[in-house]
Design a protein around this motif. Structure first.
Motif, PDB file in Angstrom:
ATOM      1  N   ALA A 214       0.841  -1.213   0.000  1.00  0.00           N
ATOM      2  CA  ALA A 214       0.000   0.000   0.000  1.00  0.00           C
ATOM      3  C   ALA A 214       0.867   1.251   0.000  1.00  0.00           C
ATOM      4  O   ALA A 214       0.379   2.348   0.290  1.00  0.00           O
ATOM      5  CB  ALA A 214      -0.906  -0.011   1.225  1.00  0.00           C
ATOM      6  N   GLY A 215       2.153   1.091  -0.263  1.00  0.00           N
ATOM      7  CA  GLY A 215       3.065   2.239  -0.328  1.00  0.00           C
ATOM      8  C   GLY A 215       3.481   2.767   1.031  1.00  0.00           C
ATOM      9  O   GLY A 215       3.928   3.903   1.152  1.00  0.00           O
ATOM     10  N   LEU A 216       3.349   1.932   2.087  1.00  0.00           N
ATOM     11  CA  LEU A 216       3.694   2.399   3.437  1.00  0.00           C
ATOM     12  C   LEU A 216       5.019   1.803   3.900  1.00  0.00           C
ATOM     13  O   LEU A 216       5.349   0.656   3.577  1.00  0.00           O
ATOM     14  CB  LEU A 216       2.609   1.963   4.443  1.00  0.00           C
ATOM     15  N   GLU A 217       5.754   2.574   4.691  1.00  0.00           N
ATOM     16  CA  GLU A 217       6.983   2.115   5.330  1.00  0.00           C
ATOM     17  C   GLU A 217       6.607   1.730   6.767  1.00  0.00           C
ATOM     18  O   GLU A 217       6.257   2.608   7.560  1.00  0.00           O
ATOM     19  CB  GLU A 217       7.936   3.305   5.360  1.00  0.00           C
ATOM     20  N   ILE A 218       6.642   0.451   7.085  1.00  0.00           N
ATOM     21  CA  ILE A 218       6.231   0.022   8.428  1.00  0.00           C
ATOM     22  C   ILE A 218       7.423  -0.644   9.115  1.00  0.00           C
ATOM     23  O   ILE A 218       7.928  -1.664   8.636  1.00  0.00           O
ATOM     24  CB  ILE A 218       5.041  -0.964   8.328  1.00  0.00           C
ATOM     25  N   PRO A 219       7.901  -0.079  10.227  1.00  0.00           N
ATOM     26  CA  PRO A 219       9.129  -0.591  10.831  1.00  0.00           C
ATOM     27  C   PRO A 219       8.911  -1.839  11.699  1.00  0.00           C
ATOM     28  O   PRO A 219       9.120  -1.817  12.910  1.00  0.00           O
ATOM     29  CB  PRO A 219       9.626   0.594  11.663  1.00  0.00           C
ATOM     30  N   VAL A 220       8.470  -2.917  11.073  1.00  0.00           N
ATOM     31  CA  VAL A 220       8.367  -4.207  11.787  1.00  0.00           C
ATOM     32  C   VAL A 220       9.399  -5.140  11.176  1.00  0.00           C
ATOM     33  O   VAL A 220       9.449  -5.302   9.957  1.00  0.00           O
ATOM     34  CB  VAL A 220       6.956  -4.821  11.631  1.00  0.00           C
ATOM     35  N   THR A 221      10.254  -5.710  12.030  1.00  0.00           N
ATOM     36  CA  THR A 221      11.262  -6.662  11.532  1.00  0.00           C
ATOM     37  C   THR A 221      11.190  -7.942  12.359  1.00  0.00           C
ATOM     38  O   THR A 221      10.777  -7.919  13.519  1.00  0.00           O
ATOM     39  CB  THR A 221      12.693  -6.079  11.645  1.00  0.00           C
ATOM     40  N   PRO A 222      11.583  -9.069  11.753  1.00  0.00           N
ATOM     41  CA  PRO A 222      11.514 -10.333  12.498  1.00  0.00           C
ATOM     42  C   PRO A 222      12.650 -10.455  13.516  1.00  0.00           C
ATOM     43  O   PRO A 222      13.791 -10.110  13.218  1.00  0.00           O
ATOM     44  CB  PRO A 222      11.672 -11.386  11.387  1.00  0.00           C
ATOM     45  N   ARG A 223      12.308 -10.908  14.714  1.00  0.00           N
ATOM     46  CA  ARG A 223      13.318 -11.156  15.752  1.00  0.00           C
ATOM     47  C   ARG A 223      13.150 -12.601  16.209  1.00  0.00           C
ATOM     48  O   ARG A 223      12.150 -12.932  16.866  1.00  0.00           O
ATOM     49  CB  ARG A 223      13.089 -10.192  16.919  1.00  0.00           C
ATOM     50  N   ARG A 224      14.106 -13.423  15.846  1.00  0.00           N
ATOM     51  CA  ARG A 224      13.938 -14.866  16.077  1.00  0.00           C
ATOM     52  C   ARG A 224      14.036 -15.245  17.548  1.00  0.00           C
ATOM     53  O   ARG A 224      14.837 -14.693  18.303  1.00  0.00           O
ATOM     54  CB  ARG A 224      15.006 -15.654  15.296  1.00  0.00           C
ATOM     55  N   GLY A 225      13.223 -16.232  17.925  1.00  0.00           N
ATOM     56  CA  GLY A 225      13.324 -16.838  19.247  1.00  0.00           C
ATOM     57  C   GLY A 225      13.368 -18.342  19.086  1.00  0.00           C
ATOM     58  O   GLY A 225      12.588 -18.902  18.316  1.00  0.00           O
ATOM     59  N   GLN A 226      14.285 -18.994  19.777  1.00  0.00           N
ATOM     60  CA  GLN A 226      14.361 -20.458  19.741  1.00  0.00           C
ATOM     61  C   GLN A 226      13.854 -21.007  21.070  1.00  0.00           C
ATOM     62  O   GLN A 226      14.143 -20.452  22.126  1.00  0.00           O
ATOM     63  CB  GLN A 226      15.799 -20.901  19.515  1.00  0.00           C
ATOM     64  N   ILE A 227      13.113 -22.099  20.973  1.00  0.00           N
ATOM     65  CA  ILE A 227      12.473 -22.680  22.153  1.00  0.00           C
ATOM     66  C   ILE A 227      12.790 -24.164  22.202  1.00  0.00           C
ATOM     67  O   ILE A 227      12.872 -24.817  21.157  1.00  0.00           O
ATOM     68  CB  ILE A 227      10.939 -22.472  22.077  1.00  0.00           C
ATOM     69  N   LEU A 228      12.967 -24.708  23.400  1.00  0.00           N
ATOM     70  CA  LEU A 228      13.050 -26.166  23.468  1.00  0.00           C
ATOM     71  C   LEU A 228      11.921 -26.720  24.323  1.00  0.00           C
ATOM     72  O   LEU A 228      11.427 -26.071  25.246  1.00  0.00           O
ATOM     73  CB  LEU A 228      14.438 -26.655  23.898  1.00  0.00           C
ATOM     74  N   VAL A 229      11.503 -27.929  23.956  1.00  0.00           N
ATOM     75  CA  VAL A 229      10.355 -28.576  24.599  1.00  0.00           C
ATOM     76  C   VAL A 229      10.854 -29.869  25.230  1.00  0.00           C
ATOM     77  O   VAL A 229      11.484 -30.686  24.559  1.00  0.00           O
ATOM     78  CB  VAL A 229       9.264 -28.916  23.553  1.00  0.00           C
ATOM     79  N   THR A 230      10.577 -30.050  26.524  1.00  0.00           N
ATOM     80  CA  THR A 230      11.031 -31.283  27.191  1.00  0.00           C
ATOM     81  C   THR A 230       9.961 -32.378  27.045  1.00  0.00           C
ATOM     82  O   THR A 230       8.812 -32.095  26.686  1.00  0.00           O
ATOM     83  CB  THR A 230      11.253 -31.063  28.698  1.00  0.00           C
ATOM     84  N   ALA A 231      10.365 -33.582  27.371  1.00  0.00           N
ATOM     85  CA  ALA A 231       9.396 -34.674  27.497  1.00  0.00           C
ATOM     86  C   ALA A 231       8.389 -34.295  28.583  1.00  0.00           C
ATOM     87  O   ALA A 231       8.680 -33.461  29.439  1.00  0.00           O
ATOM     88  CB  ALA A 231      10.133 -35.953  27.896  1.00  0.00           C
ATOM     89  N   ALA A 232       7.214 -34.903  28.528  1.00  0.00           N
ATOM     90  CA  ALA A 232       6.206 -34.634  29.566  1.00  0.00           C
ATOM     91  C   ALA A 232       6.707 -35.189  30.904  1.00  0.00           C
ATOM     92  O   ALA A 232       7.220 -36.304  30.965  1.00  0.00           O
ATOM     93  CB  ALA A 232       4.885 -35.288  29.179  1.00  0.00           C
ATOM     94  N   VAL A 233       6.588 -34.373  31.934  1.00  0.00           N
ATOM     95  CA  VAL A 233       6.979 -34.816  33.276  1.00  0.00           C
ATOM     96  C   VAL A 233       5.819 -34.512  34.239  1.00  0.00           C
ATOM     97  O   VAL A 233       4.974 -33.653  33.943  1.00  0.00           O
ATOM     98  CB  VAL A 233       8.270 -34.097  33.772  1.00  0.00           C
ATOM     99  N   PRO A 234       5.780 -35.198  35.393  1.00  0.00           N
ATOM    100  CA  PRO A 234       4.722 -34.881  36.375  1.00  0.00           C
ATOM    101  C   PRO A 234       4.834 -33.417  36.776  1.00  0.00           C
ATOM    102  O   PRO A 234       5.904 -32.813  36.619  1.00  0.00           O
ATOM    103  CB  PRO A 234       5.054 -35.801  37.559  1.00  0.00           C
ATOM    104  N   PRO A 235       3.744 -32.844  37.310  1.00  0.00           N
ATOM    105  CA  PRO A 235       3.769 -31.410  37.644  1.00  0.00           C
ATOM    106  C   PRO A 235       5.035 -31.027  38.404  1.00  0.00           C
ATOM    107  O   PRO A 235       5.335 -31.581  39.450  1.00  0.00           O
ATOM    108  CB  PRO A 235       2.516 -31.240  38.507  1.00  0.00           C
ATOM    109  N   LEU A 236       5.801 -30.100  37.823  1.00  0.00           N
ATOM    110  CA  LEU A 236       7.066 -29.678  38.422  1.00  0.00           C
ATOM    111  C   LEU A 236       7.027 -28.186  38.745  1.00  0.00           C
ATOM    112  O   LEU A 236       7.430 -27.765  39.819  1.00  0.00           O
ATOM    113  CB  LEU A 236       8.223 -29.974  37.446  1.00  0.00           C
ATOM    114  N   LEU A 237       6.508 -27.391  37.805  1.00  0.00           N
ATOM    115  CA  LEU A 237       6.481 -25.939  38.008  1.00  0.00           C
ATOM    116  C   LEU A 237       5.133 -25.511  38.590  1.00  0.00           C
ATOM    117  O   LEU A 237       4.090 -25.818  38.020  1.00  0.00           O
ATOM    118  CB  LEU A 237       6.696 -25.202  36.682  1.00  0.00           C
ATOM    119  N   ARG A 238       5.192 -24.803  39.700  1.00  0.00           N
ATOM    120  CA  ARG A 238       3.932 -24.294  40.278  1.00  0.00           C
ATOM    121  C   ARG A 238       3.555 -22.943  39.680  1.00  0.00           C
ATOM    122  O   ARG A 238       2.437 -22.476  39.852  1.00  0.00           O
ATOM    123  CB  ARG A 238       4.090 -24.136  41.784  1.00  0.00           C
ATOM    124  N   HIS A 239       4.534 -22.270  39.055  1.00  0.00           N
ATOM    125  CA  HIS A 239       4.319 -20.935  38.478  1.00  0.00           C
ATOM    126  C   HIS A 239       4.844 -20.909  37.056  1.00  0.00           C
ATOM    127  O   HIS A 239       5.560 -21.803  36.638  1.00  0.00           O
ATOM    128  CB  HIS A 239       5.096 -19.869  39.272  1.00  0.00           C
TER     129      HIS A 239
END
Ligand SMILES: Cc1cc2nc3c(=O)[nH]c(=O)nc-3n(C[C@H](O)[C@H](O)[C@H](O)COP(=O)(O)OP(=O)(O)OC[C@H]3O[C@@H](n4cnc5c(N)ncnc54)[C@H](O)[C@@H]3O)c2cc1C
Length: 386
Positions: A214-239
């Motif tokens: 649409a002819g607009l300059e929009i200052p949005v750029t990608p900022r990568r984030g990497q995540i890791l996922v563990t195996a399922a474990v019994p409730p460990l984190l309360r928060h």
């Protein structure tokens, strides 16, 4: 053949486009979403699900997040599908004296913005969250910090919108925006035109490309984030947990003098723990790297020793829609009637989705919003206000 016209056409079926669609249907509008891939194929399907208040910049950002958080309680009922929303409260973990000094100041600013947050010592943090090691010397706690399944949330918004009359075109890329007499009047796909009274740019990390159409300059750029996922474990984190360095890495490098990388943790209903995340400017490259994943894992083990022997089953990368001042770009655009911005939520789009959808829908339908949008307008970058 599909629809030829729409009152409101939303580009992008991530959590933001989906929430706008849902909120529009509540006001009697049946929007059309056009998604080049699948719903949640962008950042909304490659992220954590923290609805965290403590990670927001005191001031407008935090106030917007508080408004959004308030709406999550009723969303669960309104959407009518399971979004795995829970409100365990959040701890921000402090590992050094310099972080502690900085967080004392930060907490004071957060309180001024209306967040009820408390500073506790390491022993109290371990009493509340027994898996923490002695590396944690203090923590801040907010009872409002919550989490949701971002994928489920996006699809819940879409399902609710669809059942109220919204339409979704998937696998259709918006390749052009029709502008006539300084007004957006529709979009072009590969092989056709769809007319619209209002076009909403909810294209996430790709918002700049859609703006360019649409002819607009929009200052949005990608900022990568990497995540890791563990195996399922019994409730460990309360928060839900973040480190003070996470806050620093996000927008206040001066908060932590110790360097290193911040982290966040949440345990999903399935038992898997999501551990994030890096913050990197590498263009549109969504791949994970050995270095990125190793850095995250090595930061976590000393803080939560119980995770040392839990296998990592998956890693993934996503692109945050970053803006130079950390605030999303929301609302009308000067000089281009009928074109609405709703993008640039960086690492907060899940948390801010509820309020964003409501504000943009109100703006389109009534021309007014409950929360002022002036500070979020695209023009702030042109005016040098960033
Ligand atoms: C690693 C990581 C962790 C995060 N953790 C959190 C968190 O804990 N809490 C939180 O609140 N936020 C978090 N976020 C941020 C959050 O994921 C984003 O802010 C949010 O998903 C942005 O949603 P969106 O709808 O704007 O973008 P997207 O989900 O990317 O949706 C945009 C959509 O537009 C489509 N599109 C683009 N161009 C076109 C076109 N030309 N035509 C048609 N369709 C198009 C794309 O295919 C895409 O589906 C995280 C992000 C990352 C990467």
């Amino acid at each position: 053949m599909g629809p030829q016209t729409a009152d409101v056409l939303i580009v992008g079926a991530g959590v933001i486009g989906a929430s706008i669609a849902f909120h529009l249907t509540r006001l009697g509008i049946k929007p059309l979403l056009v998604e080049k891939s699948d719903p949640a194929a962008g950042s909304s399907g490659a992220c954590d699900g923290l609805v965290f208040l403590q990670s927001k910049k005191p001031g407008l950002h935090l106030k917007l997040a508080l408004e959004s958080r308030k709406r999550f309680d009723s969303l669960v009922d309104q959407l009518g599908s399971r979004i795995e929303f829970k409100n365990p409260g959040g701890l921000c973990l402090i590992e050094s004296e310099s972080e502690l000094a900085a967080m004392q100041l930060f907490v004071a600013e957060q309180r001024t913005s209306g967040l009820d947050v408390e500073l506790i010592d390491g022993d109290e943090a371990r009493r509340r969250e027994p898996c923490l090691s002695r590396k944690v010397i203090a923590a801040t706690f907010s009872a409002l910090d919550s989490q949701v399944n971002p994928y489920a949330l996006t699809f819940a918004f879409l399902r609710a919108a669809e059942s109220a009359g919204a339409r979704i075109l998937t696998g259709v890329e918006v390749k052009g925006i029709e502008v006539a007499s300084s007004k957006a009047t529709g979009i072009f796909t590969e092989n056709r035109r769809i007319g619209a009274s209002v076009v909403v740019n909810a294209a996430g990390a790709l918002a700049a490309e859609v703006g360019r159409l649409a002819g607009l300059e929009i200052p949005v750029t990608p900022r990568r984030g990497q995540i890791l996922v563990t195996a399922a474990v019994p409730p460990l984190l309360r928060h839900c947990l973040i480190s003070a360095q996470y806050v620093a890495a996000k927008f206040k490098p001066e908060l932590a003098a110790t360097g290193g990388m911040g982290f966040s943790l949440e345990q999903a209903d399935s038992g898997n723990i999501l551990i994030g995340s890096t913050r990197e400017f590498v263009g549109f490259d969504r791949r994970t790297t050995f270095d990125g994943i190793r850095t995250i894992a090595s930061r976590i083990a000393p803080v939560i020793p119980a995770l040392k022997n839990v296998p990592v089953i998956r890693t993934f990368g996503g692109l945050r829609p970053y803006t130079p001042d950390g605030l999303p770009i929301l609302g009308k655009v000067a000089g281009l009637e009928g074109f609405i911005m709703a993008a640039g939520h960086e690492g907060d789009g899940i948390a801010l989705s509820a309020i964003t959808g409501e504000l943009i829908a109100d703006l389109i339908v009534t021309g007014r919003t409950q929360f002022p949008l002036d500070a979020f307008r695209l023009e702030r970058f042109l005016e040098g206000a960033a």
